[in-house]
Write a protein that holds these residues in place. Structure first.
Motif, short mmCIF file in Angstrom:
data_model
loop_
_atom_site.label_atom_id
_atom_site.label_comp_id
_atom_site.label_asym_id
_atom_site.label_seq_id
_atom_site.Cartn_x
_atom_site.Cartn_y
_atom_site.Cartn_z
N UNK A 627 29.03 27.33 47.27
CA UNK A 627 30.17 26.64 47.86
C UNK A 627 30.85 25.64 46.94
N UNK A 628 30.22 25.32 45.81
CA UNK A 628 30.84 24.38 44.86
C UNK A 628 31.81 25.13 43.96
N UNK A 629 32.87 24.41 43.55
CA UNK A 629 33.85 25.02 42.66
C UNK A 629 33.32 25.11 41.24
N UNK A 630 33.44 26.28 40.66
CA UNK A 630 33.04 26.53 39.27
C UNK A 630 34.29 26.88 38.48
N UNK A 631 34.44 26.25 37.30
CA UNK A 631 35.56 26.61 36.43
C UNK A 631 35.29 27.97 35.80
N UNK A 632 36.18 28.91 36.04
CA UNK A 632 36.06 30.25 35.45
C UNK A 632 37.23 30.43 34.48
N UNK A 633 36.87 30.78 33.25
CA UNK A 633 37.88 31.00 32.21
C UNK A 633 37.82 32.45 31.74
N UNK A 634 38.98 32.93 31.33
CA UNK A 634 39.06 34.25 30.69
C UNK A 634 39.69 34.09 29.31
N UNK A 635 38.99 34.58 28.30
CA UNK A 635 39.56 34.69 26.95
C UNK A 635 39.98 36.14 26.76
N UNK A 636 41.25 36.34 26.43
CA UNK A 636 41.72 37.72 26.32
C UNK A 636 43.04 37.74 25.56
N UNK A 637 43.34 38.91 24.98
CA UNK A 637 44.67 39.15 24.41
C UNK A 637 45.42 40.20 25.23
N UNK A 638 44.95 40.43 26.45
CA UNK A 638 45.68 41.31 27.37
C UNK A 638 46.93 40.58 27.88
N UNK A 639 47.87 41.35 28.41
CA UNK A 639 49.10 40.74 28.95
C UNK A 639 48.79 39.94 30.21
N UNK A 640 47.92 40.51 31.07
CA UNK A 640 47.56 39.87 32.33
C UNK A 640 46.07 40.09 32.59
N UNK A 641 45.50 39.18 33.36
CA UNK A 641 44.10 39.31 33.77
C UNK A 641 44.02 39.00 35.26
N UNK A 642 43.30 39.86 35.98
CA UNK A 642 43.06 39.64 37.41
C UNK A 642 41.57 39.38 37.61
N UNK A 643 41.27 38.41 38.46
CA UNK A 643 39.88 38.03 38.70
C UNK A 643 39.46 38.43 40.10
N UNK A 644 38.23 38.96 40.21
CA UNK A 644 37.67 39.35 41.50
C UNK A 644 36.30 38.70 41.67
N UNK A 645 36.01 38.28 42.90
CA UNK A 645 34.66 37.85 43.26
C UNK A 645 34.19 38.74 44.39
N UNK A 646 33.12 39.48 44.09
CA UNK A 646 32.59 40.43 45.06
C UNK A 646 33.69 41.32 45.64
N UNK A 647 34.53 41.82 44.69
CA UNK A 647 35.61 42.78 44.95
C UNK A 647 36.83 42.18 45.64
N UNK A 648 36.83 40.87 45.88
CA UNK A 648 37.99 40.22 46.48
C UNK A 648 38.82 39.59 45.37
N UNK A 649 40.11 39.93 45.32
CA UNK A 649 40.97 39.42 44.25
C UNK A 649 41.22 37.92 44.43
N UNK A 650 41.10 37.21 43.31
CA UNK A 650 41.40 35.78 43.28
C UNK A 650 42.70 35.52 42.53
N UNK A 651 43.46 36.57 42.26
CA UNK A 651 44.77 36.41 41.67
C UNK A 651 44.88 36.97 40.26
N UNK A 652 46.08 37.44 39.96
CA UNK A 652 46.38 37.95 38.63
C UNK A 652 47.22 36.91 37.90
N UNK A 653 46.90 36.65 36.64
CA UNK A 653 47.63 35.65 35.87
C UNK A 653 48.11 36.23 34.54
#
Length: 940
Positions: A627-653
């Motif tokens: 239940x605590x907030x964890x900072x999640x970072x993505x390092x990538x050279x892709x145009x966009x990255x979408x994040x999922x937690x247990x198959x639920x999308x948390x947004x594409x950036x």
């Protein structure tokens, strides 16, 4: 008659073969690696008794030639010393102590530890009678530090710096056809740098044999110019004559490509230099359609230089080189082979986990391959001349190099060191720039700094005119060195206004010689100052300094800046800023001391590399933080990255250039998944999964190892029942090896005080209170009698060697701190009699089969504390009145067997460096830990 005839034919052909072999021997320069089978022992900084009585003689090695005493003497008895192979770093073998040096990683060696600051090395070699007339030399790539070298008791010289290679001519001192003794005394009590430097003969040693007319030390200098798809190669060679030959010689210069094909050849006849003089000769060769040395195609050529005398080859010298062009432009940066190239560099010291500074050649390649995999294309040698094998690896793998001298100055100490470095290294195509100094705060901003820099730059141009010169500067970019240095070296944006300096000096190219330093601990995502752990999220190391991302963005956005050198590529021992004890390594590396990547590696790989990258941090084992907030970072050279937690999308950036992406995610166990898109299409996925408990040990061969290498790097980790690596595992793993030996272990934990190496401990114990009584007969006792206490007197005191007793009974004591059954205790007897009988604690001891003057003492007859040794001997007789008689009965050696090799995992990883035995078909490495399934790995 037929028999006689065939015998004559046989003898003739035997003679002919012998002559041909002799001619071949004369024509070939020999360079023989002599790293194996040395003897080593600690001496002492100021206590000459503990330094084996060295420098106690009436005549010292400085007053009379050939008077090396103590271990420097040719016939010193070193049988009780430890056996080892080079390279060797004795500092890494020591334990840690809070009283140790902060800058050198708190090891119990060097300053403050006089009993672990002097190291003696001895080696015996045979040199055949057939080598008479040759020039015989000892070549050292580097000894840390202040080394004195002796040969057959003759003092050869002192090399103060631990980073310089050096060579001594021993031709006049050789015992041809017999045994010869090399002795090195290294004094590591003083530090040269503020970083871990090791101790001892940590680089290679060679024996060299040449004709008296030969190519001098580092005697070739190769440059090239490319025009109309043809390279004009200028090959300058320095010939030295240490003989009496005064006639003509022929110099033949031949270029071969990587396949061994002859590309170009030139030859000329010249007059040999005079006795003990040198002469420089220049040849011009052409290479059509040259294969250029580049980062992705590091093409190399070989120049073979032959010296001929009366048509016979008397010396042959090979030089590897590359053909390429380099250019600095104050507006547009750096160009390699006419193409613009942004330098993506790292600074690095020379130590590695488990082995300190004594790196096998294979580890040089391993480390450069690790850096290239990150996308790095440049390497700054911080802050000293490197070992030759590092530059060879950079040449062959395609890595640009800044080669740096140790100290700024204008006198012989400084300029000669610079000259030796440049002459040794100037044929390496990887080197694109010379650095003559780093962060010399006392002179950076004043006229003294200007004067020194101008002199060093101009001096450097006399040795190599093809490369530019830089200095790393950190105390402001306004005056002094900054005003006159050819290539401005900016150390940290926080130390000055780079744009303002550039606007003032628009004709001066510049690069970030140090930048983007950060504090990070691999696998840690919440800073814990109490435990000295820094979060691995990229951040400013201090308010006025820049993070890795901020630093790279600054340099990437300015085309006039050549590039950046991150501080550092790897963590290193010492300088554990911002902490102190018990932190023993730095926090600055993109990788830890083992080469395990911190997360910042993937930021750089995203924007430095050529392949698609997607990396997700942190791991997803956060039991107790539900239940605590964890900072999640993505390092990538892709145009966009979408994040999922247990198959639920948390947004594409959307990813911005040279940036990263962030989400705040409330923790729940399961699977964190990132999906990378290019041009709207899914191209990469990356997951972090919550794992189960550790169940299995996994050993794997790191992919950066050289194929079929004798030295290999192995990673140890643990997995759960599904085979997932457990990122928080800290199990202690014990290792066993067959068919090889372990060189060192590490795990990247900056606070780990575990042993780096598990080696047998050798302790030498002197015999004290040595006394004697006269014997009445030449027949020596088979068992001890009772001896009158009043008749004991100091042994050998006032001995009249013309009126000696028929025999003597000697008595002495030696102290054992413990009497472990596992200890191997030996008495190495030094001859004080013609015939000898030895008793220990009343028990007669027989000599060993391997050595008639070595006695192995069973623990059953020994005791903790004081032990008594008796020696009955018939006396040695003086042949000449001035003969010096041995009065030392010998020494007690205690060998305590090492513990099993082991290391705790740190955040899921440990590293083992192994070396395959010479004749082994394969190596079997096994790993054990309580409660885990054993792991094993076979290396062919």
């Amino acid at each position: 008659m037929k028999t006689v005839f065939f015998k004559r034919i046989f003898l003739f052909y035997t003679f002919l073969i012998s002559c041909l072999a002799s001619a071949q021997n004369e024509s070939e320069r020999e360079l023989i690696l002599i790293d194996k089978d040395w003897r080593f022992s600690f001496g002492h900084v100021y206590d000459t008794k503990k330094d084996f009585n060295h420098a106690e003689g009436y005549f010292s090695y400085l007053t009379k030639t050939g008077f090396g005493d103590g271990p420097a003497a040719k016939d010193f008895d070193d049988r009780a010393w430890r056996k080892l192979d080079l390279p060797h770093d004795w500092a890494v073998e020591q334990s840690f102590s809070e009283s140790g040096s902060f800058s050198h990683g708190f090891k119990t060696a060097g300053k403050g530890f006089p009993e672990k600051s002097i190291g003696w090395y001895r080696k015996k070699i045979n040199i055949p009678e057939s080598d008479k007339g040759k020039i015989i030399s000892l070549k050292f790539d580097g000894v840390f530090r202040n080394s004195k070298v002796f040969f057959n008791g003759y003092y050869l010289g002192t090399e103060e710096s631990g980073y310089n290679g050096f060579e001594y001519d021993i031709s006049a001192y050789v015992n041809y056809g017999g045994e010869n003794t090399i002795v090195v005394r290294a004094d590591a009590s003083m530090e040269e740098g503020w970083f871990y430097e090791g101790a001892g003969i940590y680089r290679h040693v060679y024996l060299q044999k040449t004709n008296p007319v030969y190519v001098a030390l580092n005697g070739t200098y190769i440059t090239s110019e490319i025009k109309n798809n043809e390279a004009k190669v200028t090959a300058q060679v320095t010939i030295e004559n240490k003989g009496n030959y005064k006639g003509l010689i022929e110099i033949v210069q031949t270029i071969f490509d990587a396949s061994g094909k002859e590309i170009s050849i030139t030859q000329e006849k010249v007059k040999a230099p005079d006795f003990y003089k040198t002469a420089v000769f220049t040849s011009n060769l052409n290479v059509k359609n040259p294969l250029l040395w580049d980062l992705d195609s590091p093409n190399l050529y070989r120049l073979v230089t032959q010296i001929k005398q009366s048509e016979k080859v008397i010396d042959r010298y090979e030089t590897a080189f590359g053909i390429r062009t380099i250019k600095f432009d104050p507006e547009n940066g750096f160009f390699l082979n006419g193409k613009s190239l942004k330098l993506k560099g790292t600074n690095n010291h020379q130590d590695h986990a488990g082995i300190g500074t004594a790196l096998p050649d294979e580890i040089q390649y391993y480390r450069i391959k690790k850096l290239k995999e990150m996308g790095s294309n440049a390497y700054r040698c911080s802050h000293h001349p490197p070992t030759p094998e590092l530059l060879k690896a950079c040449d062959e793998l395609g890595m640009l190099v800044i080669d740096e001298t140790r100290l700024m100055g204008i006198n012989d100490y400084h300029l000669n060191d610079l000259k030796r470095m440049m002459e040794r290294d100037r044929n390496h195509p990887s080197i694109f720039c010379w650095s003559v100094g780093n962060e010399e705060w006392n002179i950076e901003g004043n006229i003294t700094g200007e004067r020194i820099t101008n002199i060093m730059q101009d001096f450097a141009k006399t040795i190599d005119s093809t490369r530019s010169v830089t200095v790393g500067i950190s105390s402001g970019f306004k005056s002094g060195i900054s005003s006159v240095v050819e290539i401005m070296g900016y150390n940290y944006l926080g130390n000055g206004d780079i744009d303002a300096h550039r606007n003032q000096f628009k004709n001066q190219p510049g690069m970030g010689t140090e930048e983007g330093s950060t504090f990070a601990t691999r696998g840690i995502y919440f800073t814990d100052d109490a435990r000295h752990y820094q979060s691995a999220y990229d951040k400013k190391p201090r308010p006025t300094f820049y993070s890795i991302e901020e630093g790279w963005k600054f340099y990437a956005e300015r085309p006039y800046l050549v590039g950046i050198f991150i501080w550092t590529g790897f963590d290193y021992r010492g300088e554990p800023t911002p902490y102190g004890w018990p932190s023993v390594t730095s926090y600055f590396g993109m990788m830890d001391v083992c080469g395990f990547p911190k997360d910042n590696v993937f930021y750089l790989k995203s924007w430095w590399g050529k392949e698609p990258v997607l990396h997700l941090l942190p791991h997803w084992n956060w039991s107790g933080k539900e239940g605590q907030e964890i900072d999640v970072w993505a390092y990538s050279n892709c145009d966009e990255v979408e994040l999922f937690l247990n198959k639920k999308s948390l947004g594409k950036k959307k990813m911005e250039l040279n940036s990263h992406l962030e989400w705040k995610v409330k923790y729940q166990a399961g699977t964190l998944e990132a999906v990378g898109y290019k041009n709207g299409k899914k191209v990469l996925t990356e997951t972090q999964k919550t794992t189960g408990n550790p169940e299995n040990i996994k050993l794997s061969l790191d992919k950066e190892n050289l194929p079929k290498s004798k030295v290999s790097v192995i990673t140890a980790e643990v997995t759960d029942k599904k085979g997932l690596r457990v990122p928080t595992a800290d199990n202690e793993i014990t290792f066993d090896i067959k068919g090889g030996k372990i060189l060192g272990v590490g795990n990247g934990d900056p606070t780990s005080l575990e042993k780096d190496q598990f080696i047998d401990q050798t302790t030498l114990v002197s015999i004290t209170n040595f006394q004697e009584q006269n014997g009445t007969t030449t027949v020596l006792p088979e068992q001890l009698s009772s001896y009158s206490e009043k008749d004991w007197k100091e042994a050998f005191k006032d001995r009249d060697y013309k009126k000696q007793a028929p025999s003597y009974i000697y008595r002495g004591q030696f102290e054992l701190k413990n009497n472990l059954p596992s200890n191997i205790v030996s008495f190495f007897y030094k001859k004080i009699g013609i015939e000898t009988v030895v008793f220990v604690n009343g028990n007669k001891i027989n000599p060993s089969n391997e050595d008639s003057q070595k006695y192995i003492l069973n623990s059953g007859i020994l005791k903790e504390g004081k032990n008594t040794i008796y020696i009955a001997a018939t006396p040695l007789q003086k042949i000449k009145d001035w003969d010096v008689m041995n009065t030392d009965p010998g020494i007690i050696q205690i060998v305590t067997p090492a513990e099993a090799w082991k290391r705790k995992l740190f955040n899921g990883y440990a590293q083992i460096i192994i070396q395959k035995d010479e004749n082994a078909k394969e190596v079997l490495l096994s790993a054990f830990s309580k409660g885990l399934k054993t792991g094993s790995l076979i290396i062919p």
